[in-house]
Enzyme design. Structure first.
Site: not given
Ligand code: CA2
Length: 151
Positions: A11-12, A19, A24, A73, A76, A97, A99, A106
């Site tokens: 997700p996201n 963002r 990221y 990846n 959440a 896995e 990230h 974090r």
């Molecule tokens: O660092 C990563 O790849 C994460 O898997 C990204 C997740 C976060 O929950 C993990 O702790 C680490 C969140 C992805 C949110 O995606 C966004 C992408 C662009 C801008 C904002 C959020």
């Protein structure tokens, strides 16, 4: 034709590059996909993203039947989804896995990964470059397995 590597994004991650670039980076998911395809060369890839836990699990099931390896990846769902862990447990091949950020640097809610309990390897903190590193490593693991089977 060899079996594909599944690169699954949770997700996201469709908002990548748009963002929070300080966490990221500025690379979009579409650019990540292009880099992975270039790196994979002849190796087939299934590169996907979903905001749905159900869909992510269904794709793991598909990979169990069709895939040579999984790079995931889970975003959440890494920290919340026993259902995803159960699905990944059924996958017989290598799992990486991934990230983008270093989750261990974090807040504490990002420290306990369920997926790490079944992952062959974990990559965190390399930014978007982690994806091409993962493709290289997965290709080597798949080639190693094929070698083992042939021996
Ligand atoms: O660092 C990563 O790849 C994460 O898997 C990204 C997740 C976060 O929950 C993990 O702790 C680490 C969140 C992805 C949110 O995606 C966004 C992408 C662009 C801008 C904002 C959020």
């Amino acid at each position: 034709m060899s079996k594909p590597i599944y690169i699954l994004n949770g997700p996201n991650l469709n908002r990548l590059g748009k963002r929070e670039p300080h966490i990221y980076g500025k690379t979009t998911l579409s650019e990540v996909e292009s880099s992975c395809r270039a790196r994979a060369a002849n190796q087939p890839l299934e590169f996907r993203q979903t905001n749905s836990e159900t869909q992510l699990i269904d794709w793991v099931h598909e990979a169990i039947d069709e895939g040579a390896g999984i790079i995931i990846n889970p975003a959440a769902y890494t920290f919340t989804s026993l259902a995803l862990l159960d699905a990944l447990k059924m996958f017989p091949g290598p799992i990486i896995e991934l990230h983008i950020s270093n989750i261990h640097k974090r807040e504490s809610m990002y420290h306990n990964s369920y997926v790490s309990k079944v992952a062959t390897a974990v990559i965190a903190g390399l930014g978007a470059r982690g994806y091409t590193v993962a493709v290289d490593a997965m290709k080597a693991m798949i080639a190693g397995q094929a070698g083992q089977n042939a021996a």
